[in-house]
Design a protein around this motif. Structure first.
Motif, short mmCIF file in Angstrom:
data_model
loop_
_atom_site.label_atom_id
_atom_site.label_comp_id
_atom_site.label_asym_id
_atom_site.label_seq_id
_atom_site.Cartn_x
_atom_site.Cartn_y
_atom_site.Cartn_z
N LYS A 125 -20.74 25.02 22.35
CA LYS A 125 -21.12 24.64 23.71
C LYS A 125 -20.40 25.56 24.68
O LYS A 125 -19.23 25.89 24.49
CB LYS A 125 -20.71 23.18 23.97
CG LYS A 125 -20.97 22.68 25.38
CD LYS A 125 -20.75 21.18 25.47
CE LYS A 125 -19.33 20.79 25.14
NZ LYS A 125 -19.09 19.34 25.30
N VAL A 126 -21.10 25.99 25.73
CA VAL A 126 -20.49 26.74 26.82
C VAL A 126 -20.60 25.90 28.09
O VAL A 126 -21.32 24.90 28.12
CB VAL A 126 -21.16 28.12 27.01
CG1 VAL A 126 -21.00 28.97 25.77
CG2 VAL A 126 -22.65 27.96 27.34
N LEU A 127 -19.88 26.30 29.11
CA LEU A 127 -19.89 25.54 30.37
C LEU A 127 -19.98 26.49 31.56
O LEU A 127 -19.59 27.66 31.46
CB LEU A 127 -18.62 24.69 30.50
CG LEU A 127 -18.51 23.47 29.58
CD1 LEU A 127 -17.17 22.77 29.80
CD2 LEU A 127 -19.66 22.50 29.79
N GLY A 151 -22.75 33.38 34.46
CA GLY A 151 -21.93 32.44 35.22
C GLY A 151 -21.33 31.34 34.37
O GLY A 151 -21.10 30.23 34.87
N GLN A 152 -21.05 31.63 33.11
CA GLN A 152 -20.52 30.61 32.20
C GLN A 152 -19.25 31.10 31.50
O GLN A 152 -18.90 32.28 31.59
CB GLN A 152 -21.59 30.22 31.18
CG GLN A 152 -22.81 29.58 31.84
CD GLN A 152 -23.92 29.22 30.86
OE1 GLN A 152 -23.95 29.70 29.73
NE2 GLN A 152 -24.84 28.37 31.29
N VAL A 153 -18.58 30.18 30.81
CA VAL A 153 -17.34 30.52 30.10
C VAL A 153 -17.32 29.80 28.76
O VAL A 153 -18.05 28.83 28.53
CB VAL A 153 -16.09 30.10 30.90
CG1 VAL A 153 -15.94 30.88 32.18
CG2 VAL A 153 -16.10 28.59 31.18
N HIS A 183 -15.89 21.82 20.98
CA HIS A 183 -17.06 22.55 21.47
C HIS A 183 -17.82 23.22 20.32
O HIS A 183 -18.72 24.02 20.55
CB HIS A 183 -16.62 23.59 22.50
CG HIS A 183 -15.89 22.99 23.66
ND1 HIS A 183 -16.54 22.44 24.75
CD2 HIS A 183 -14.56 22.78 23.87
CE1 HIS A 183 -15.65 21.96 25.59
NE2 HIS A 183 -14.45 22.14 25.08
N PHE A 184 -17.47 22.85 19.11
CA PHE A 184 -18.08 23.40 17.89
C PHE A 184 -19.18 22.44 17.46
O PHE A 184 -18.92 21.40 16.87
CB PHE A 184 -16.97 23.51 16.83
CG PHE A 184 -17.31 24.33 15.63
CD1 PHE A 184 -18.54 24.98 15.48
CD2 PHE A 184 -16.39 24.48 14.61
CE1 PHE A 184 -18.83 25.74 14.37
CE2 PHE A 184 -16.65 25.23 13.48
CZ PHE A 184 -17.88 25.87 13.36
N LEU A 185 -20.43 22.79 17.76
CA LEU A 185 -21.54 21.86 17.58
C LEU A 185 -22.17 21.91 16.19
O LEU A 185 -22.68 20.90 15.70
CB LEU A 185 -22.62 22.13 18.62
CG LEU A 185 -22.21 22.03 20.09
CD1 LEU A 185 -23.40 22.37 20.98
CD2 LEU A 185 -21.68 20.64 20.42
N ALA A 196 -28.99 29.95 25.01
CA ALA A 196 -29.80 29.25 25.99
C ALA A 196 -28.88 28.81 27.14
O ALA A 196 -28.34 27.70 27.10
CB ALA A 196 -30.49 28.05 25.36
N PRO A 197 -28.68 29.68 28.14
CA PRO A 197 -27.74 29.34 29.22
C PRO A 197 -28.08 28.02 29.92
O PRO A 197 -27.19 27.26 30.29
CB PRO A 197 -27.86 30.52 30.18
CG PRO A 197 -28.35 31.65 29.33
CD PRO A 197 -29.25 31.03 28.31
#
Length: 392
Positions: free
Chosen positions: A182-184, A89-91, A133-135, A64-65
């Motif tokens: 999590k991505v950003l 557009g994420q990393v 970032h590990f949810l 889910a971007p």
């Protein structure tokens, strides 16, 4: 007498993983858990009755971007995942290193492997480690039980944070079958400022000034002259690098401010976005040491102020990431010497390439705590026994 290779099982579902582990637990057998297999040589290795490969658990389950959340199976290759999020557009914010050239690996690094080893790249000093970032996860314990923890939201209920416990456990506590991270958003652009010819302590001073300036540094590294001279950089002087990321106007303004702040440290040059990305990829992948096979390679975590002192007591070449908090050391010193030096400076060392114990023995209190955690998840020592000195 020929040694018979352990058989390899390649489960396609979480239920199949659970069945394999439960069977091994009941029979008193051990299992080596691998993803892409690219880090099997790190540490002393595992002597197990069978290998469980997670290569077939390689699907992205949900992405889910707009919510900055991605759920996938652990066998998803990192390269494929990075391409997927980049298309939106994420990393992956923890910038995980692949380390295939350093380790001489032929497999494909996976998401599960990066999380199991808690590997983070240069952006860690701003974005945090992989475990941050590990949810959430679904996993199979050493008893063969399926457990779930966390979830697919950035904020979660209070309780035991099992993802953070599993991150860095090198597969000795549970077999991940599904992970949520999590991505950003990716930075629009980046600039890296370079300083030249600084000694290690002087570089430490420059990086401290940069990290304390109001410019939001996302990378801070120092390559001494001997390291900078190695390929692929082939520099003539020591290089000290500071990365800034974000919107173009913001990056330009912060770069001007930082250049003025660092003027007393000497000549400053700037790398544009493309050259900056190439430089930090070299730092992340430890390219300077990848071609040198005669010496061991150590990953040493230290308080940043102490990083520069490691080579005062251990002979070898080193370069510094995370503002001095991460030291990559190329050395022929005995493992006991490196472990002792890291401990004396308030940190710890991990042998990533070479012969010897990968990690030092824990102090008695931590060893007892580690044993209790292991007993809770894998009382019969089914999973990755001896991996990195864990799960004995």
């Amino acid at each position: 007498m020929l040694e018979v290779a352990a058989r390899t099982e390649t489960p396609k579902t979480a239920a199949e993983v659970a069945a394999l582990v439960a069977e091994a637990n009941a029979a008193g057998r051990s299992l080596e858990i691998v993803g892409g297999g690219t880090k099997r040589a790190v540490g002393a290795g595992v002597s197990a009755d069978a290998v469980v490969s997670l290569a077939a658990l390689d699907k992205v389950i949900d992405y889910a971007p707009e919510e900055l959340v991605l759920t996938a199976q652990p066998g998803v290759p990192l390269a494929a995942l990075e391409t997927l999020v980049a298309s939106h557009g994420q990393v992956l914010p923890f910038e995980p290193p692949h380390l295939t050239r350093l380790l001489g690996s032929k497999g494909r690094p996976t998401l599960g492997g990066a999380l199991a080893a808690n590997l983070s790249g240069p952006r860690r000093l701003r974005a945090g480690a992989a475990r941050d970032h590990f949810l959430g996860l679904a996993a199979v314990t050493g008893r063969g039980e399926i457990v779930k923890a966390g979830g697919r939201v950035v904020k979660n209920v209070t309780g035991y944070d099992l993802p953070k416990l599993v991150a860095g456990s090198w597969g000795t506590l549970a077999v991940m079958t599904e992970v949520t991270i999590k991505v950003l958003p990716a930075a629009r652009t980046e600039i890296t400022l370079l300083l030249f010819g600084l000694t290690d302590p002087r570089a430490g001073e420059a990086l401290t000034v940069a990290l304390n300036a109001p410019v939001d540094v996302s990378g801070a590294a120092h390559l001494p002259q001997a390291v900078a001279a190695r390929p692929p950089l082939k520099g003539e002087m020591a290089v000290t690098a500071i990365r800034l990321e974000g919107f173009a106007a913001s990056v330009a303004a912060r770069a001007d401010h930082l250049a003025a702040t660092l003027r007393s440290f000497g000549r400053i040059e700037a790398l544009d976005a493309a050259l900056s990305r190439d430089f930090w990829a070299q730092v992340r992948e430890v390219e300077a040491f990848a071609r040198v096979k005669r010496s061991s390679v150590w990953r040493v975590s230290l308080p940043p102020a102490a990083g520069w002192r490691l080579t005062e007591t251990v002979a070898g070449e080193a370069f510094y990431d995370w503002g001095g908090g991460l030291v990559w050391l190329l050395s022929e010193a005995a493992p006991t010497e490196v472990h002792a030096a890291a401990h004396a400076l308030g940190g710890h060392a991990t042998l990533f390439r070479g012969e010897g114990p990968a990690t030092a023995l824990l102090d008695p209190a931590l060893a007892a705590l580690s044993a209790r955690v292991k007993a809770a998840f894998d009382p019969r020592g089914v999973l990755n026994p001896g991996r990195m000195g864990l799960g004995q």
